[in-house]
Design an enzyme around this catalytic site. Structure first.
Site, PDB file in Angstrom:
ATOM      1  N   GLU A   1       7.732   2.409  -6.401  1.00  0.00           N
ATOM      2  CA  GLU A   1       7.880   1.883  -4.983  1.00  0.00           C
ATOM      3  C   GLU A   1       8.230   2.730  -3.899  1.00  0.00           C
ATOM      4  O   GLU A   1       8.438   4.123  -4.256  1.00  0.00           O
ATOM      5  CB  GLU A   1       9.259   1.057  -4.822  1.00  0.00           C
ATOM      6  CG  GLU A   1       9.054  -0.542  -5.024  1.00  0.00           C
ATOM      7  CD  GLU A   1       8.455  -1.150  -3.819  1.00  0.00           C
ATOM      8  OE1 GLU A   1       7.725  -0.512  -2.892  1.00  0.00           O
ATOM      9  OE2 GLU A   1       8.715  -2.198  -3.696  1.00  0.00           O
ATOM     10  N   ASP A   2       7.748   2.721  -2.781  1.00  0.00           N
ATOM     11  CA  ASP A   2       7.930   3.778  -1.712  1.00  0.00           C
ATOM     12  C   ASP A   2       9.042   3.839  -1.067  1.00  0.00           C
ATOM     13  O   ASP A   2       9.476   4.808  -0.983  1.00  0.00           O
ATOM     14  CB  ASP A   2       6.893   3.446  -0.666  1.00  0.00           C
ATOM     15  CG  ASP A   2       6.642   2.146   0.105  1.00  0.00           C
ATOM     16  OD1 ASP A   2       7.795   1.099  -0.336  1.00  0.00           O
ATOM     17  OD2 ASP A   2       6.116   1.676   1.163  1.00  0.00           O
TER      18      ASP A   2
ATOM     19  N   ASP B   1      14.769  -0.782   0.841  1.00  0.00           N
ATOM     20  CA  ASP B   1      15.527  -1.012   2.015  1.00  0.00           C
ATOM     21  C   ASP B   1      16.756  -1.879   1.642  1.00  0.00           C
ATOM     22  O   ASP B   1      17.716  -1.571   1.089  1.00  0.00           O
ATOM     23  CB  ASP B   1      14.499  -1.547   3.143  1.00  0.00           C
ATOM     24  CG  ASP B   1      15.065  -1.714   4.456  1.00  0.00           C
ATOM     25  OD1 ASP B   1      16.035  -0.827   4.928  1.00  0.00           O
ATOM     26  OD2 ASP B   1      14.935  -2.677   5.051  1.00  0.00           O
TER      27      ASP B   1
ATOM     28  N   PHE C   1      13.816   4.366  10.743  1.00  0.00           N
ATOM     29  CA  PHE C   1      12.561   3.864  10.067  1.00  0.00           C
ATOM     30  C   PHE C   1      11.514   4.983   9.953  1.00  0.00           C
ATOM     31  O   PHE C   1      11.460   5.980  10.908  1.00  0.00           O
ATOM     32  CB  PHE C   1      11.791   3.059  11.281  1.00  0.00           C
ATOM     33  CG  PHE C   1      10.714   2.405  10.813  1.00  0.00           C
ATOM     34  CD1 PHE C   1      10.828   1.082  10.197  1.00  0.00           C
ATOM     35  CD2 PHE C   1       9.390   2.545  11.092  1.00  0.00           C
ATOM     36  CE1 PHE C   1       9.681   0.402   9.432  1.00  0.00           C
ATOM     37  CE2 PHE C   1       8.213   2.285  10.388  1.00  0.00           C
ATOM     38  CZ  PHE C   1       8.396   0.963   9.781  1.00  0.00           C
TER      39      PHE C   1
ATOM     40  N   LYS D   1      17.497   3.570   1.289  1.00  0.00           N
ATOM     41  CA  LYS D   1      18.239   3.606   2.292  1.00  0.00           C
ATOM     42  C   LYS D   1      19.475   2.871   1.887  1.00  0.00           C
ATOM     43  O   LYS D   1      19.593   1.656   2.103  1.00  0.00           O
ATOM     44  CB  LYS D   1      17.881   2.930   3.502  1.00  0.00           C
ATOM     45  CG  LYS D   1      16.669   3.668   4.151  1.00  0.00           C
ATOM     46  CD  LYS D   1      16.178   2.624   5.390  1.00  0.00           C
ATOM     47  CE  LYS D   1      14.712   3.008   5.849  1.00  0.00           C
ATOM     48  NZ  LYS D   1      14.252   2.094   6.885  1.00  0.00           N
TER      49      LYS D   1
ATOM     50  N   LYS E   1       0.766  -1.112   0.015  1.00  0.00           N
ATOM     51  CA  LYS E   1      -0.148  -0.075   0.020  1.00  0.00           C
ATOM     52  C   LYS E   1       0.807   1.263   0.010  1.00  0.00           C
ATOM     53  O   LYS E   1       0.519   2.395  -0.263  1.00  0.00           O
ATOM     54  CB  LYS E   1      -0.977   0.057   1.287  1.00  0.00           C
ATOM     55  CG  LYS E   1      -1.872  -1.048   1.295  1.00  0.00           C
ATOM     56  CD  LYS E   1      -2.579  -1.087   2.795  1.00  0.00           C
ATOM     57  CE  LYS E   1      -3.188  -2.448   2.983  1.00  0.00           C
ATOM     58  NZ  LYS E   1      -3.838  -2.266   4.347  1.00  0.00           N
TER      59      LYS E   1
HETATM   60  P1  5GP Z   1      13.225  -4.454   1.297  1.00  0.00           P
HETATM   61  O1  5GP Z   1      12.927  -5.715   0.729  1.00  0.00           O
HETATM   62  O2  5GP Z   1      13.693  -3.608   0.389  1.00  0.00           O
HETATM   63  O3  5GP Z   1      14.246  -4.929   2.576  1.00  0.00           O
HETATM   64  O4  5GP Z   1      11.794  -3.928   1.854  1.00  0.00           O
HETATM   65  C1  5GP Z   1      11.117  -3.012   1.444  1.00  0.00           C
HETATM   66  C2  5GP Z   1       9.789  -2.578   2.345  1.00  0.00           C
HETATM   67  O5  5GP Z   1      10.260  -2.892   3.755  1.00  0.00           O
HETATM   68  C3  5GP Z   1       9.366  -1.376   1.791  1.00  0.00           C
HETATM   69  O6  5GP Z   1       8.254  -1.643   0.651  1.00  0.00           O
HETATM   70  C4  5GP Z   1       8.542  -1.142   3.120  1.00  0.00           C
HETATM   71  O7  5GP Z   1       7.046  -1.828   3.318  1.00  0.00           O
HETATM   72  C5  5GP Z   1       9.376  -1.758   4.326  1.00  0.00           C
HETATM   73  N1  5GP Z   1      10.202  -0.611   4.805  1.00  0.00           N
HETATM   74  C6  5GP Z   1      11.603  -0.461   4.806  1.00  0.00           C
HETATM   75  N2  5GP Z   1      11.946   0.665   5.518  1.00  0.00           N
HETATM   76  C7  5GP Z   1      10.949   1.200   5.800  1.00  0.00           C
HETATM   77  C8  5GP Z   1      10.742   2.300   6.669  1.00  0.00           C
HETATM   78  O8  5GP Z   1      11.884   2.880   6.978  1.00  0.00           O
HETATM   79  N3  5GP Z   1       9.438   2.733   7.129  1.00  0.00           N
HETATM   80  C9  5GP Z   1       8.386   1.694   6.465  1.00  0.00           C
HETATM   81  N4  5GP Z   1       7.157   2.402   7.047  1.00  0.00           N
HETATM   82  N5  5GP Z   1       8.291   0.705   6.024  1.00  0.00           N
HETATM   83  C10 5GP Z   1       9.809   0.283   5.556  1.00  0.00           C
END
Ligand code: 5GP
Length: 197
Positions: A106-107, A110, A159, A138, A50
């Protein structure tokens, strides 16, 4: 009384990392760049629910080229702070992307594991091109290098919440990006998406 600061369980909205005007200014710049790059092409924006909802709504309104949109929802599993890269599709695309110019919206990226999975999955459907636009990344947390063509902001390893990003499904409606401050004794929340993030 209500809870104007939006605090709960020892956690509260902390420092504003990106205020509303920087956020909207950057989204307009990204829109202009994407419009230049995709002029005359067959653009489909694929939003990841979302978290990307607000970003995608603003980004598509800043485009001056035609586009279609579609949405996916995924969940990723992991330990308390790390995504494992094991991703489940909760909602798939409604349309075929075969032969089309796909831009994943993508939002936040990470570890990069969720995006790596999405890229693999969508590439297998034979789009003409596939690129990524992420509002936030990040770099310090990256475990796999995934190509991100358009980046809104690079942020430190904190976060964050707001502008679509949640904590326990709250705070998505903030029109800025803030750090989630954890009070003493509060439990750390997983970085992974236990449900469609
Ligand atoms: P990745 O697979 O890149 O480790 O994870 C990405 C997902 O982790 C993002 O789409 C999000 O849902 C969640 N996520 C990672 N960092 C944050 C953060 O700082 N805040 C929030 N709300 N979600 C995060």
């Amino acid at each position: 009384m209500g809870d104007p600061a939006g605090s709960s369980g020892g956690e509260r909205i902390g420092e504003t990392l990106i205020d509303s005007s920087r956020l909207h200014g950057r989204v307009s710049e990204l829109g202009a760049e994407i419009s230049r790059d995709y002029a005359g092409r067959d653009l489909v924006l694929v939003g990841v629910l979302k978290g990307a909802l607000i970003f995608m709504a603003d980004l598509m309104r800043s485009l001056s080229v035609p586009c279609e949109i579609d949405l996916m929802a995924v969940s990723s599993y992991g330990s308390a702070t790390d995504s494992s890269g094991v991703v489940r599709i909760l909602k798939d695309l409604d349309t075929s992307i075969n032969g089309r110019d796909v831009l994943i919206v993508e939002d936040i990226v990470d570890s990069g594991l969720t995006l790596q999975y999405l890229l693999r999955n969508l590439r297998a459907r034979d789009p003409a091109t596939i690129e990524v636009c992420a509002l936030l990344t990040k770099p310090e947390r990256r475990r796999v290098e995934t190509p991100i063509r358009y980046v809104g902001f690079e942020i430190p390893n904190r976060f964050v919440i707001g502008y679509g990003l949640d904590h326990g499904q709250r705070h998505r409606n903030l029109d800025y990006v803030a750090v989630l401050e954890r009070g003493q004794g509060s439990r750390r929340r997983p970085f992974s998406r236990p449900e469609a993030g």
